[in-house]
Design a protein around this motif. Sequence first.
Motif, PDB file in Angstrom:
ATOM      1  N   ALA A 185       1.038  -1.134  -0.078  1.00 63.21           N
ATOM      2  CA  ALA A 185       0.022  -0.104   0.024  1.00 63.21           C
ATOM      3  C   ALA A 185       0.865   1.170   0.104  1.00 63.21           C
ATOM      4  N   ASN A 186       1.839   1.163   0.694  1.00 60.47           N
ATOM      5  CA  ASN A 186       2.823   2.207   0.732  1.00 60.47           C
ATOM      6  C   ASN A 186       3.458   2.663  -0.599  1.00 60.47           C
ATOM      7  N   ALA A 187       3.937   1.743  -1.153  1.00 58.63           N
ATOM      8  CA  ALA A 187       4.312   1.743  -2.792  1.00 58.63           C
ATOM      9  C   ALA A 187       3.343   2.010  -3.580  1.00 58.63           C
ATOM     10  N   GLY A 188       2.003   1.540  -3.240  1.00 56.84           N
ATOM     11  CA  GLY A 188       0.797   2.012  -4.430  1.00 56.84           C
ATOM     12  C   GLY A 188       0.579   3.558  -3.959  1.00 56.84           C
ATOM     13  N   MET A 189       0.874   3.926  -3.158  1.00 55.93           N
ATOM     14  CA  MET A 189       0.453   5.408  -2.994  1.00 55.93           C
ATOM     15  C   MET A 189       1.243   6.376  -3.906  1.00 55.93           C
ATOM     16  N   LEU A 190       2.260   5.739  -4.414  1.00 55.01           N
ATOM     17  CA  LEU A 190       3.109   6.545  -5.446  1.00 55.01           C
ATOM     18  C   LEU A 190       2.720   6.036  -6.808  1.00 55.01           C
ATOM     19  N   PRO A 245      -0.399   3.315  -8.420  1.00 57.43           N
ATOM     20  CA  PRO A 245      -1.187   2.495  -7.884  1.00 57.43           C
ATOM     21  C   PRO A 245      -1.299   1.294  -8.409  1.00 57.43           C
ATOM     22  N   ASP A 246      -0.643   0.968  -9.651  1.00 52.51           N
ATOM     23  CA  ASP A 246      -0.667  -0.268 -10.154  1.00 52.51           C
ATOM     24  C   ASP A 246       0.244  -1.373  -9.547  1.00 52.51           C
ATOM     25  N   ALA A 247       1.394  -0.696  -8.885  1.00 55.50           N
ATOM     26  CA  ALA A 247       2.325  -1.448  -7.904  1.00 55.50           C
ATOM     27  C   ALA A 247       1.535  -1.883  -6.888  1.00 55.50           C
ATOM     28  N   PHE A 248       0.512  -1.695  -6.462  1.00 57.34           N
ATOM     29  CA  PHE A 248      -0.157  -2.072  -5.167  1.00 57.34           C
ATOM     30  C   PHE A 248      -0.698  -3.690  -5.467  1.00 57.34           C
ATOM     31  N   PHE A 249      -1.226  -3.955  -6.459  1.00 59.31           N
ATOM     32  CA  PHE A 249      -1.783  -5.166  -6.828  1.00 59.31           C
ATOM     33  C   PHE A 249      -0.637  -5.819  -7.626  1.00 59.31           C
ATOM     34  N   ASP A 250       0.278  -5.332  -8.222  1.00 58.65           N
ATOM     35  CA  ASP A 250       1.240  -6.318  -8.646  1.00 58.65           C
ATOM     36  C   ASP A 250       2.025  -6.887  -7.588  1.00 58.65           C
ATOM     37  N   THR A 298     -10.979   1.212  -6.909  1.00 62.84           N
ATOM     38  CA  THR A 298     -11.247   1.728  -5.812  1.00 62.84           C
ATOM     39  C   THR A 298     -10.011   2.379  -5.353  1.00 62.84           C
ATOM     40  N   TRP A 299      -8.876   1.815  -5.151  1.00 65.42           N
ATOM     41  CA  TRP A 299      -7.645   2.351  -4.684  1.00 65.42           C
ATOM     42  C   TRP A 299      -7.278   3.425  -5.593  1.00 65.42           C
ATOM     43  N   SER A 300      -7.174   3.520  -6.698  1.00 65.36           N
ATOM     44  CA  SER A 300      -6.902   4.510  -7.612  1.00 65.36           C
ATOM     45  C   SER A 300      -7.744   5.708  -7.365  1.00 65.36           C
ATOM     46  N   ARG A 301      -8.895   5.697  -7.115  1.00 62.45           N
ATOM     47  CA  ARG A 301     -10.060   6.904  -6.867  1.00 62.45           C
ATOM     48  C   ARG A 301     -10.041   7.384  -5.700  1.00 62.45           C
ATOM     49  N   TRP A 302      -9.463   6.605  -4.926  1.00 59.37           N
ATOM     50  CA  TRP A 302      -9.382   7.184  -3.192  1.00 59.37           C
ATOM     51  C   TRP A 302      -8.696   8.400  -3.172  1.00 59.37           C
ATOM     52  N   GLY A 303      -7.548   8.562  -3.651  1.00 58.78           N
ATOM     53  CA  GLY A 303      -6.783   9.912  -3.430  1.00 58.78           C
ATOM     54  C   GLY A 303      -5.840   9.660  -2.131  1.00 58.78           C
ATOM     55  N   THR A 304      -4.823  10.356  -1.966  1.00 56.36           N
ATOM     56  CA  THR A 304      -3.815  10.182  -0.829  1.00 56.36           C
ATOM     57  C   THR A 304      -4.211  10.047   0.406  1.00 56.36           C
TER      58      THR A 304
END
Length: 728
Positions: A611-616, A618-623, A673-679
């Motif tokens: 999740a921390n990586a995905g904040m920068l 988003p695709d990295a979160f699910f990868d 959802t993760w991408s739309r959430w915002g920081t």
Amino acid sequence: MTIVQGAGEPWPNDSEPVLLVFYSGFADFRTMAPGKRSRDMTRLRFAILALLLVGTLGSAAGASRAPLLQPGKQTLYERVLTRPGAELLQQPGAGRGTLIDAFTRYYVYGVREVDTHRWLEVGVDSKGTVAGWVDAAYTVPWRQQLAVAFTNPAAQRERALFFDAWDSLEALMLSDDPAAAVAPLTSKIAAGGRDPRVLAIEPDRHIDINSNFYLLPILDYEEVFSESGHVLRGLKVASVTATEASPTPSPPSSPIGQDPATTADTPHPTTTPSGEVRKLQGFRAAVVFVIDSTISMQKYIDEARDAVHQVYQRIERAGMLDRVSFGLVAFRARSADPTRDKGLEYVARMFVNPDQVSSAEGFLAQASALTEAKVTTDHFDEDPYAGVSLALEEIPWQHFGARYLVLITDAGALEGDDSSTGLRAEQLRSAAAAEGVGLFVLHLKTPQGKGDHAAAETQYRTLAANPAIQDSLYIPVETGSLKSYTRAVTTLADSVVHQIEQAARGEPALSPASETQSGQTATPDAGSPQAAETDAETRRIQRLTQAMGHAMQLAYLGRTERTRAPQVFEAWISDRDLANPTVRTVDERVLLTKDQLSDLHNILRQVLDAANAGMLKPDAFFDNLRSLAAQYSRDPNLATQADAQSLADLGLLGEYLEGLPYQSDVMRVDLDTWSRWGTQRQLDFVNRVKSKLRLYERYNADTARWVSLAAGSPPGEHVYPVPLQDLP
């Protein structure tokens, strides 16, 4: 390898006793004649090789053997719970075996039909340790991780009824007036009457799963939309209460193992007044104030001390100093500035432990050391969770029947990483509930904190939501009025003393509704300092304290009487009170093993990193999560499963909850959802995961509540009843 084994010690594996005999022979070999020694040398070498191979292959075979998987599952094994009268045999159908306690959990390693009987090969763990064979007729399949625990009956609800079939329960749920239909039925069964639809009734005492563990595993569920507009769930449960196995087992019928105290045929025995007096003799109360001691709080500290002093004088006159004790904990907050941090002295400190004082003088002598801070903290918000956590951990709550914490503060709470506890309101509330502690919050809404009031109220309403009475113990003190505050503190303390006086006279605390119906009230004695105060907030505090007292006495009597859950197999109950669907009848618990909790902690730790990586990116979160899913699953294809849309699709913990009526919000998070959430929303997700990790660490260290479901099971198979809301 073990060469010398102490007498009576278990062998690590089957080959090692042979090695002991072999090495004993080798010791004699040194004294053989040279010719014989030469002739036997080759045999010795082959024997060593053979034994090593047998040991290695045997260990490999044992390690590679796993229990049967549940149909359609990749990580969940077949498990069963034993019924009363179950026996463990070395071979299926081979005479009499060893009696097994009801309530024992086994993993299933094999199935065999012998003379029309179905037998299960079982073991106490999932590591290949096979114990023997059990007749399947004496077991109940336990395919789910989810179980339920009764809520406290003090929460203004009817006692739960166990129905013979879903149709019987559904008919009541869908009736035009469920309250009118279920109330007379419950009264009839509670009085000893019978009804063909009802197998058993919940005991009238509260069964605290934290101190008297029991199983109500969910086997199935149904949902209906009632006439009143509520979604109601019927839960098919198997009630398996720990009892001694019968020395002469007989074939089970349905239902079996019924407890005469809770079946529909016999009501719960009524306790005589003299018996009630005896059982409540040990009912003691602890009231612990957890107070903000930062600048501006001195007058509130002084008023709390004075109020406790007055109450102590009252209980001293009544000769009850051994039955009511008060405690005091103070909190501030840590500072980023080391020089200021030193001036603040502490984040949380115990000034008075209620288990170590027995008089007003003793309390005042220790409490007099508490004064407000001389320097300010970095934020307006403070760290009350540190004070509450300290009180929960260091006070021996098991010595008290009535357990109250009263948090007093004029500021909001630092949470997550900002708090020294790393917890949020939800996790701290669970910790208090596990100790059976009623957590009141007196929120001083002073003019200085006007901009903080709304956010702080949201936090404290969450923290003060009490599962025992299913009501909030949040008490706002408008404008921070010293008069209103003093009245609230004294009313609360005086109401607790009133309950203890009732208990000493053998008058169990009634629920507020019961007292109203009987013409009694929860108002303190006429001579008390609060007798003239009858404003709405005072009456509310009296009502809440009375409700908590009733709930705590039911829990106390349940512990002392060792009240058990009904021993009815496969019955249907409602998860909500049919007469008042806003009130829950049961809470959900996920029985995680130590190994599973460890996996859960490790997975969440890596989800947090993803999740921390995905904040920068988003695709990295699910990868990252796909790789993690492959690591913890038997399905290597998950690493390349591009169509997986959520954490549940990836199989991360999904099978723990799959197919159950309750689902995890975190597991439903998907890439879109993760991408739309915002920081900010993503950061909140990260902080919630961090708080869960801290809570799991507390669970892991809570040795008193880990339960073994099978004699001889390793510590990794012990289970903890984790509240469902505490899952990710």
